[in-house]
Structures are given as C-alpha cells and as structure tokens.
Design a protein around this motif. Structure first.
Motif, PDB file in Angstrom:
ATOM      1  N   GLU A   1       0.826  -1.199   0.000  1.00 54.88           N
ATOM      2  CA  GLU A   1       0.000   0.000   0.000  1.00 54.88           C
ATOM      3  C   GLU A   1       0.866   1.257   0.000  1.00 54.88           C
ATOM      4  O   GLU A   1       0.624   2.196  -0.750  1.00 54.88           O
ATOM      5  CB  GLU A   1      -0.952   0.008   1.195  1.00 54.88           C
TER       6      GLU A   1
ATOM      7  N   GLY B   1       0.419   1.565  -3.735  1.00 52.44           N
ATOM      8  CA  GLY B   1      -1.003   1.896  -3.691  1.00 52.44           C
ATOM      9  C   GLY B   1      -1.947   0.713  -3.787  1.00 52.44           C
ATOM     10  O   GLY B   1      -3.145   0.889  -3.997  1.00 52.44           O
TER      11      GLY B   1
ATOM     12  N   ARG C   1      -4.173  -2.273  -2.241  1.00 49.88           N
ATOM     13  CA  ARG C   1      -4.841  -2.591  -0.974  1.00 49.88           C
ATOM     14  C   ARG C   1      -5.483  -3.972  -1.056  1.00 49.88           C
ATOM     15  O   ARG C   1      -5.929  -4.402  -2.125  1.00 49.88           O
ATOM     16  CB  ARG C   1      -5.933  -1.568  -0.685  1.00 49.88           C
TER      17      ARG C   1
ATOM     18  N   PHE D   1      -5.376  -8.309  -4.193  1.00 51.25           N
ATOM     19  CA  PHE D   1      -5.189  -6.876  -3.968  1.00 51.25           C
ATOM     20  C   PHE D   1      -5.728  -6.123  -5.174  1.00 51.25           C
ATOM     21  O   PHE D   1      -5.850  -6.676  -6.253  1.00 51.25           O
ATOM     22  CB  PHE D   1      -3.697  -6.542  -3.793  1.00 51.25           C
TER      23      PHE D   1
ATOM     24  N   ALA E   1      -4.954   1.476  -6.479  1.00 51.71           N
ATOM     25  CA  ALA E   1      -5.691   2.637  -5.969  1.00 51.71           C
ATOM     26  C   ALA E   1      -6.862   3.003  -6.868  1.00 51.71           C
ATOM     27  O   ALA E   1      -7.871   3.523  -6.397  1.00 51.71           O
ATOM     28  CB  ALA E   1      -4.743   3.825  -5.806  1.00 51.71           C
TER      29      ALA E   1
END
Length: 195
Positions: A32, A36, A38, A128, A131
């Motif tokens: 992250e 970026g 998550r 994941f 962003a």
C-alpha cells in the motif's frame, strides 16, 4: 544432499513452511505504501482433489471450519473447480480483516497437510487492487516451494500479465516475504477465485 546430487545439480526440495503466510499482512502495508495496492479481502487455496471418503471428509471439515462464523455475519466459503480440474476454496473477509483471511488460508492448508493431503496442495493466493480499483494483483504462495510471487494480470480480459509490475512488487517485498527466485515458477493463475 549427497555428492552425486551436487555434481548433477540436484537440490533438496524446500519443505513447506505455512507460517510464511503470516507475513502477508506486513507485505500488504509495504504494498500500500509503495505502490497503492490494498487488500480486497479475498483469498483462496488451490488443491488437487482426490477420490475417496477420507479426502471428502477432510474437505467437509475444512469447509465447516471456515463457515463457523456465518451465524455471526461471516460469508460462507465458496468451492469451485477450474478448467484444469483443480479445486479452489474461496474465503471472503472485509479488506481490513486481512489477518483473519490469512488465518483462514493457513487453517485450510494446515488441515489438509495434517490429514496427509499436503501433496495435493498447490498454492494459496491473496487478492489486492490498485488505488484506481481496477488493477488486480495477487500474492501467490507456492506450497511445495514455501515461497511467494506476485501475479498481475492486465485488466480488460485476455491472458496478459503486467510483468513490469510483478517485478516491481517482487523487489518491494524482499524484506516481508520469502520470494520465489526462479521466475519460471511464477505460474499464471488465470481466473483464480479471489483475483
């Protein structure tokens, strides 16, 4: 390892170390901060099914273990088979519950291993998103190697990978996870549940 093994370049296989999965939450923080990405809250375990009552009973126990919290609002585990005949168990959690997701993946692997079905385990993955919410990425744990590698399919369909991103993520996570050094073992897991 014997002298003939050394002469012919043979190496001992790496013993699986399921505790390596517990490094994923730390790696998620690095991902992250550095790129970026998550967690999605999705993770899955892939294994080769075996015919027979003993394996069916272990698979039932694993599903019951993962479904234990459905009465308290948890999401039931989903089972599926891919185009190659491998079985997948998909676990879902809120994205901020990554440690709980990792515990579930560890429990599935441990239960199969403890009941003698370790050789059937292939990989586990944790999903994941970038962003922008579109760029998928998975950290894939190879059971038989005890290592991780990143897998980043390009969005928009088709079987194309974002190899530069995979190499960037690999370089970024060297302090968090035991990474697979042999790039030929970075197998694509197209259409894997949780990706």
């Amino acid at each position: 390892m014997g002298i003939l093994d050394a002469l012919f370049g043979r190496t001992k296989p790496v013993k699986p170390d399921l505790d390596q999965l517990f490094g994923v939450p730390s790696a998620a923080l690095t991902l992250e901060a550095g790129a970026g990405f998550r967690p999605t809250g999705l993770g899955s375990v892939c294994f080769a099914s075996v015919e027979g009552g003993a394996f069916d009973e272990v698979e039932r126990q694993v599903r019951a273990l993962l479904d234990a919290d459905t009465g308290r609002g948890g999401v039931p585990v989903e089972a599926s088979k891919d185009d190659y005949g491998y079985s997948w168990l998909l676990a879902r959690h809120a994205p901020e519950e990554l440690p709980d997701l990792v515990n579930d993946l560890h429990a599935v692997n441990s239960e199969l291993e403890a009941n003698g079905f370790g050789p059937q385990l292939l990989c586990s993955l944790v999903g994941f998103r970038g962003a922008d919410g579109r760029r998928p990425l998975a950290l894939v744990y190879l059971y038989k190697r005890g290592t991780f590698y990143p897998f980043a399919p390009l969005p928009g369909g088709g079987e194309r990978r974002d190899s530069p991103l995979e190499l960037q993520v690999n370089a970024m996570l060297g302090n968090d996870l035991r990474l697979e050094k042999d790039l030929t073992r970075w197998f694509p897991v197209w259409g894997a549940p949780g990706l």
